[in-house]
Design an enzyme around this catalytic site. Sequence first.
Site, PDB file in Angstrom:
ATOM      1  N   SER A   1      -5.703  -1.737   5.876  1.00 25.47           N
ATOM      2  CA  SER A   1      -5.680  -0.275   5.957  1.00 25.47           C
ATOM      3  C   SER A   1      -5.492   0.163   7.410  1.00 25.47           C
ATOM      4  O   SER A   1      -4.501  -0.212   8.051  1.00 25.47           O
ATOM      5  CB  SER A   1      -6.959   0.291   5.349  1.00 25.47           C
ATOM      6  OG  SER A   1      -6.885   1.692   5.189  1.00 25.47           O
TER       7      SER A   1
ATOM      8  N   ASP B   1      -0.789   1.918  -4.545  1.00 23.11           N
ATOM      9  CA  ASP B   1      -1.682   2.222  -3.430  1.00 23.11           C
ATOM     10  C   ASP B   1      -1.139   3.398  -2.620  1.00 23.11           C
ATOM     11  O   ASP B   1       0.013   3.397  -2.170  1.00 23.11           O
ATOM     12  CB  ASP B   1      -1.802   0.982  -2.548  1.00 23.11           C
ATOM     13  CG  ASP B   1      -2.806   1.152  -1.416  1.00 23.11           C
ATOM     14  OD1 ASP B   1      -3.321   2.263  -1.232  1.00 23.11           O
ATOM     15  OD2 ASP B   1      -3.065   0.146  -0.733  1.00 23.11           O
TER      16      ASP B   1
END
Length: 543
Positions: free
Chosen positions: A314, A366
Site C-alpha cells: 500500500s 483493489d
Amino acid sequence: MPGLVLFGRRWAIASDDLVFPGFFELVVRVLWWIGILTLYLMHREKLDCAGGSLLSSYLIVLMILLALVICTVSAIMCVSMRGTICNPGPRKSMSKLLYIRLALFFPEMVWASLGAAWVADGVQCDRTVVNGIIATVVVRTQIWCPATLRQASPCFTSNRTISGTARSLPRWSATPQGARSCRSRTTDYDLVGGDQLNCHFGSILQTTGLQYRDFIHISFHDKVYELPFLVALDHRKESVVVAVRGTMSMQDILTDLSAESEVLDVECEVQDRLAHKGISQAARYVYRRLIHDGILSQAFSVAPEYRLVIVGHSLGGGAAALLATMLRAAYPQVRCYAFAPPRGLWSKALHEYSQSFIVSLVLGKDVIPRLSVTNLEDLKRRILRVIAHCSKPKYKILLHGLWYELFGGNPNNFPTELDGGDQEILTQPLLGEQSLLTRWSPAYSFSSDSPLDSSPKYPPLYPPGRIIHLQEEGTSGRFGCCPAAQYNAKWSHEAEFSKILIGPKMLTDHMPDILMRALDSVVSDRAACVSCPAQGVSSVDVA
C-alpha cells in the site's frame, strides 16, 4: 435520493430509506399485536374483578392503536419501495404518512401512561393479565427510547509484504497467539521507536520465520512523512531486504493525503520526474536513514555478495518503489516488489523507466492501485450518472449486495453501469451536475470515455513498474458455503487500472492477509503461470 422535507426542514434521510426500518417495526408491531390479542382471548373471563373493566378496555383500545400503527407503517414501507433513487415522484405521499405516524405517538404515550397508572393503583385481577400490561408498557418505552450501544472495535491491520526474496513481512500491529514476543532481552539489532516489550518484534519473528540475528535495523518511528521500516537478511534468497510499512496510523493517512505533485530528486535520465509529494517525502526519509546512518553499509558488510530488494504494501509499496529509484544509482541491481501500491504515484516517464526493476502486485478490484485524484473525479462523475439513470429501487440494490456478501455469486449479475445502448445516456450531463462538479473541479469533462484533463496541481500519475494482476476464478461465499476462491495471475497494462471499479471486494482485496492468501493459491497451484511479458518490455526476475 433527495432528502425528506418535514416541518419546513430538509432532513438527511430520503423517502426510499424507510423500507428496512419500516419492516423491522412492522415485525415488532405485528408480534406485539398477536401477543396482546392472545392475552385478551385467553384471560378475558378472568377480568370480572375490581378494575377488570378498565383493563379490558385498555387491551381493546391498545389493539386498535396497534392496528392503526401497523397499517400506517405498512403504507410507509410500501410507498418507500416505489420509484428509483433519483425519481421520488411515486413517493410524494411519504410526508403525509410520516405526519400520521408521528401523530399516533401521542395516543400511544397517553394510553401507556394510563395503563401504568391503573396497574400502580393495585388492580386485583389475574396476575398474568397485569404482568402482560406491564410488559406492554415496558416494550413501548423501549420502542420510544431506543438505547444506542456504540462499540469501538480496534482495527488491527497486518501489513505482510512478501516477495521472492522474503517469504513475508512483519505484522506491525497485534501480536499473533504463540508468538515469541513480549519478552525482555538484549537485542543484537538497532531498534528505533516504541517497542519496549518486543511485542511488535515478536509479531515480525512469527510472521517472517527469520531469526533475531537476521535483522540489521528495525524502526517503529512513525510521523507524517516518516514511515516505519526494517532491514533484514534473507539468507535463503541471498538478499538484503528493506521492508516499508503501509498505512496504519493517522500520521500515515496525512502522508497519503498529501497528494500534490513535486519533482523527484533522483539521479536518472528521465526528464519528467513528478511524484506524489507525501510518498516522495516518506521515501526520502527512509533513504536518508539507510544511507546517512550507514544502515545499508552495515548490512552489506555482513553479506557483501547479497543483492538489495525493497518491498512494501500500500503506502509502503509506493514508498518502496520511490526508494528503489533513489537507490538505483548506488545499487544498480536493486529490485522492488510493490504490493497493492497506489496508482497516483509518479509520472508516465518514471512508470516506463521503472519497468526494468520494479514489479507491482494487484489483487482483483483493489481500489488503492486504481486510486488517484483524477480517477476520483471520474468516479464521482460516473456515480452521479449511474444513480440518475438507475432503474431499480434502492432496497433491491441493497438486497442484491447483501445476498452477494453472504452467499457469493457473480458480481456481473449486479451491474453498476448501464448496458448496451443505454450507455449513451451517460454522456449527457445531469441536472445540477455541472454545479456539483465543475464549480470545484476544473478537470471536469462531460465525455465519459475521454480521460479527465488535470489541473497543474494534480497531473495524471501512474503506478510503479510492471503489474501482475491476480484475478479470482469463479465465485466464493463468505461463510464457507462455497469452495475457496481460486486465482490466476497475468501481466497487465497500467491502463487496466485507469478507473476505480465498484464492487463488494474493492476494499477487502487490499487487505494484506487476503492478498497473501491469493498469492499462496497461485504459487501452490503448479498449473498456474504468469504469461509472457509484452514485447519490448525487458524481463525481471520475479522468482
